[in-house]
Design a protein around this motif. Structure first.
Motif, PDB file in Angstrom:
ATOM      1  N   VAL A 116       0.834  -1.194   0.000  1.00  0.00           N
ATOM      2  CA  VAL A 116       0.000   0.000   0.000  1.00  0.00           C
ATOM      3  C   VAL A 116       0.874   1.252   0.000  1.00  0.00           C
ATOM      4  CG1 VAL A 116      -1.885   1.215   1.153  1.00  0.00           C
ATOM      5  CG2 VAL A 116      -1.786  -1.282   1.221  1.00  0.00           C
ATOM      6  N   HIS A 117       2.011   1.186   0.685  1.00  0.00           N
ATOM      7  CA  HIS A 117       2.939   2.324   0.662  1.00  0.00           C
ATOM      8  C   HIS A 117       3.460   2.527  -0.757  1.00  0.00           C
ATOM      9  CE1 HIS A 117       6.134   4.599   3.259  1.00  0.00           C
ATOM     10  NE2 HIS A 117       5.382   5.386   2.545  1.00  0.00           N
ATOM     11  N   GLN A 118       3.761   1.436  -1.448  1.00  0.00           N
ATOM     12  CA  GLN A 118       4.196   1.558  -2.836  1.00  0.00           C
ATOM     13  C   GLN A 118       3.081   2.132  -3.716  1.00  0.00           C
ATOM     14  OE1 GLN A 118       5.936  -2.188  -4.253  1.00  0.00           O
ATOM     15  NE2 GLN A 118       7.927  -1.236  -3.941  1.00  0.00           N
ATOM     16  N   THR A 119       1.853   1.754  -3.406  1.00  0.00           N
ATOM     17  CA  THR A 119       0.719   2.316  -4.142  1.00  0.00           C
ATOM     18  C   THR A 119       0.652   3.826  -3.961  1.00  0.00           C
ATOM     19  OG1 THR A 119      -0.595   0.287  -4.040  1.00  0.00           O
ATOM     20  CG2 THR A 119      -1.801   2.353  -4.269  1.00  0.00           C
ATOM     21  N   ALA A 120       0.869   4.293  -2.720  1.00  0.00           N
ATOM     22  CA  ALA A 120       0.875   5.734  -2.464  1.00  0.00           C
ATOM     23  C   ALA A 120       1.997   6.418  -3.243  1.00  0.00           C
ATOM     24  CB  ALA A 120       1.018   6.000  -0.968  1.00  0.00           C
ATOM     25  N   HIS A 155       2.688  -5.795  -7.190  1.00  0.00           N
ATOM     26  CA  HIS A 155       2.593  -4.462  -6.599  1.00  0.00           C
ATOM     27  C   HIS A 155       1.858  -3.494  -7.531  1.00  0.00           C
ATOM     28  CE1 HIS A 155       5.028  -5.300  -3.088  1.00  0.00           C
ATOM     29  NE2 HIS A 155       5.942  -5.847  -3.858  1.00  0.00           N
ATOM     30  N   ILE A 156       2.088  -3.641  -8.830  1.00  0.00           N
ATOM     31  CA  ILE A 156       1.393  -2.777  -9.783  1.00  0.00           C
ATOM     32  C   ILE A 156      -0.091  -3.122  -9.806  1.00  0.00           C
ATOM     33  CG2 ILE A 156       1.352  -1.909 -12.144  1.00  0.00           C
ATOM     34  CD1 ILE A 156       3.954  -1.425 -10.488  1.00  0.00           C
ATOM     35  N   GLU A 157      -0.396  -4.406  -9.721  1.00  0.00           N
ATOM     36  CA  GLU A 157      -1.799  -4.812  -9.682  1.00  0.00           C
ATOM     37  C   GLU A 157      -2.484  -4.272  -8.429  1.00  0.00           C
ATOM     38  OE1 GLU A 157      -5.379  -6.149 -10.760  1.00  0.00           O
ATOM     39  OE2 GLU A 157      -3.577  -6.011 -11.999  1.00  0.00           O
ATOM     40  N   GLN A 158      -1.747  -4.249  -7.309  1.00  0.00           N
ATOM     41  CA  GLN A 158      -2.309  -3.687  -6.076  1.00  0.00           C
ATOM     42  C   GLN A 158      -2.633  -2.210  -6.263  1.00  0.00           C
ATOM     43  OE1 GLN A 158      -2.705  -5.351  -2.535  1.00  0.00           O
ATOM     44  NE2 GLN A 158      -4.197  -3.813  -3.158  1.00  0.00           N
ATOM     45  N   ALA A 159      -1.731  -1.478  -6.922  1.00  0.00           N
ATOM     46  CA  ALA A 159      -1.970  -0.053  -7.174  1.00  0.00           C
ATOM     47  C   ALA A 159      -3.187   0.140  -8.075  1.00  0.00           C
ATOM     48  CB  ALA A 159      -0.734   0.586  -7.794  1.00  0.00           C
ATOM     49  N   ARG A 160      -3.345  -0.718  -9.059  1.00  0.00           N
ATOM     50  CA  ARG A 160      -4.493  -0.634  -9.956  1.00  0.00           C
ATOM     51  C   ARG A 160      -5.800  -0.876  -9.192  1.00  0.00           C
ATOM     52  NH1 ARG A 160      -3.682  -0.893 -15.384  1.00  0.00           N
ATOM     53  NH2 ARG A 160      -5.613  -2.080 -15.710  1.00  0.00           N
ATOM     54  N   ILE A 161      -5.758  -1.848  -8.289  1.00  0.00           N
ATOM     55  CA  ILE A 161      -6.945  -2.171  -7.494  1.00  0.00           C
ATOM     56  C   ILE A 161      -7.337  -0.992  -6.600  1.00  0.00           C
ATOM     57  CG2 ILE A 161      -7.757  -3.609  -5.580  1.00  0.00           C
ATOM     58  CD1 ILE A 161      -6.173  -5.932  -6.862  1.00  0.00           C
TER      59      ILE A 161
END
Length: 362
Positions: free
Chosen positions: A162-166, A185-191
């Protein structure tokens, strides 16, 4: 890893590879439609694995005209460590290597996590959009959980994705250069981007607050360390970009090879030898099979001699530029201060949009 998970990962890699090819073609036509977020943790000095794995590609993309944000993820140092070590020196070492490599600080925004409060504040609403189970399924988190032994996993490590998403979404980056192991991690950011829009949206509902970022897969393979294992700052098996020619030669003398004097490029059968051949080929911009054939019966000694010459020649210019930059600490401080200012301006604006979407304007 179970068979179903493997199938899912293979399918994800295939989709990401195809998409990366599309993106490269789009960049060639119009780089202005993309904004990149990339970066490093300041856990040590950059090495040649970073150069061929990411740094060279960052320079290529920035030179092509893609707007680039480069984060020095100092807060992420403590996800799996009890302290920060000589973090100030390491942060400025990264800045020196970035600039020496050809990243223009007038065009590329170089900044640190800890200097951008609004970026980190985005974690609060983002954490409400993911579940504990989803985080624990993330391969990086799962690996950390498996490796902890008796050591409890920190909350920061659990929420690392989530920190990487931020990091990605604070500047609304729509492109993130990664290796295949970073695809989750990229998929998490997309979600998170998608769920934020579904839950809150904008006050005027015309378009989403955040883009769903794409992965741009790295075009180079993994370079092993001098001991034949994965090259890593923590293992001490690297050739740092800032090392001298003599230091490089001494390290390469200790590199692992095998007992067969005839040099061939066979990564599966001879990984250590093939790794050194590959390193020479990368530095010389040649085919590794041809490099191995040229060495022939020269044995490990001949291979190490060629690799040493190739590495030192390839990085001589970088090392000279780096030495000039390091000799002027004020320049390094000014570069980082300017990058932090630019990142803060964007992060503050993004946080204002988030507050508006969440009806939290008071």
């Amino acid at each position: 890893m179970d068979a179903e998970t493997m199938v899912e990962l293979d399918a994800s890699l295939a989709r990401s590879t195809a998409r990366s090819h599309e993106i490269e073609r789009a960049i060639a036509k119009d780089p202005s439609q993309f904004r990149i977020l990339t970066g490093d943790r300041p856990t040590g000095n950059l090495h040649i694995g970073h150069w061929f794995g990411s740094l060279e590609n960052r320079v290529r993309l920035a030179d092509a005209g893609v707007e680039t944000f480069l984060i020095i993820a100092d807060y992420q140092v403590i996800t799996d460590r009890d302290g920060v070590g000589p973090i100030r020196d390491r942060v400025y070492s990264l800045v020196a290597d970035y600039v020496a490599a050809g990243l223009d600080p007038e065009k590329v925004t170089i900044f640190t996590h800890s200097s951008v409060p609004a970026l980190n504040q985005l974690m609060l609403p983002f954490l409400s959009l993911v579940t504990d189970a989803e985080l624990r399924r993330n391969p990086t988190v799962k690996s950390e959980l498996d490796d902890t032994g008796e050591r409890p996993m920190s909350g920061l490590m659990l929420t690392y994705p989530v920190h990487q998403t931020a990091d990605i979404l604070f500047c609304k980056a729509n492109l993130v250069p990664v290796g295949k192991d970073q695809l989750p991690h990229i998929e998490q950011a997309r979600i998170v981007a998608r769920r934020f829009d579904e839950r809150y949206g904008r006050a005027d509902a015309t378009h989403p607050v955040f883009p769903e970022p794409d992965a741009l897969l790295s075009r180079s393979g993994t370079i092993l360390g001098l001991d034949g294992t994965k090259m890593s700052k923590s293992k001490g098996n690297t050739i740092e970009l800032g090392m001298t020619a003599d230091e490089t030669a001494k390290l390469l003398k200790r590199a692992v090879t095998d007992s067969n004097r005839h040099i061939t490029y066979e990564p599966a059968e001879r990984p250590e030898v093939s790794n050194l051949v590959s390193l020479a080929a990368l530095c010389l911009d040649r085919d590794p099979v041809d490099v191995a054939a040229e060495i022939g019966d020269g044995g490990g000694g001949g291979l190490k001699k060629l690799v040493t010459e190739a590495v030192n020649e390839r990085f001589a210019g970088h090392r000279a530029r780096r030495a000039e930059i390091v000799a002027d600490p004020g320049q390094l401080q000014a570069i980082l201060a300017d990058g932090n200012r630019r990142a803060n301006d964007i992060a503050d604006a993004t946080l204002d949009e988030v507050r508006a979407a969440m009806r939290m304007e008071y």
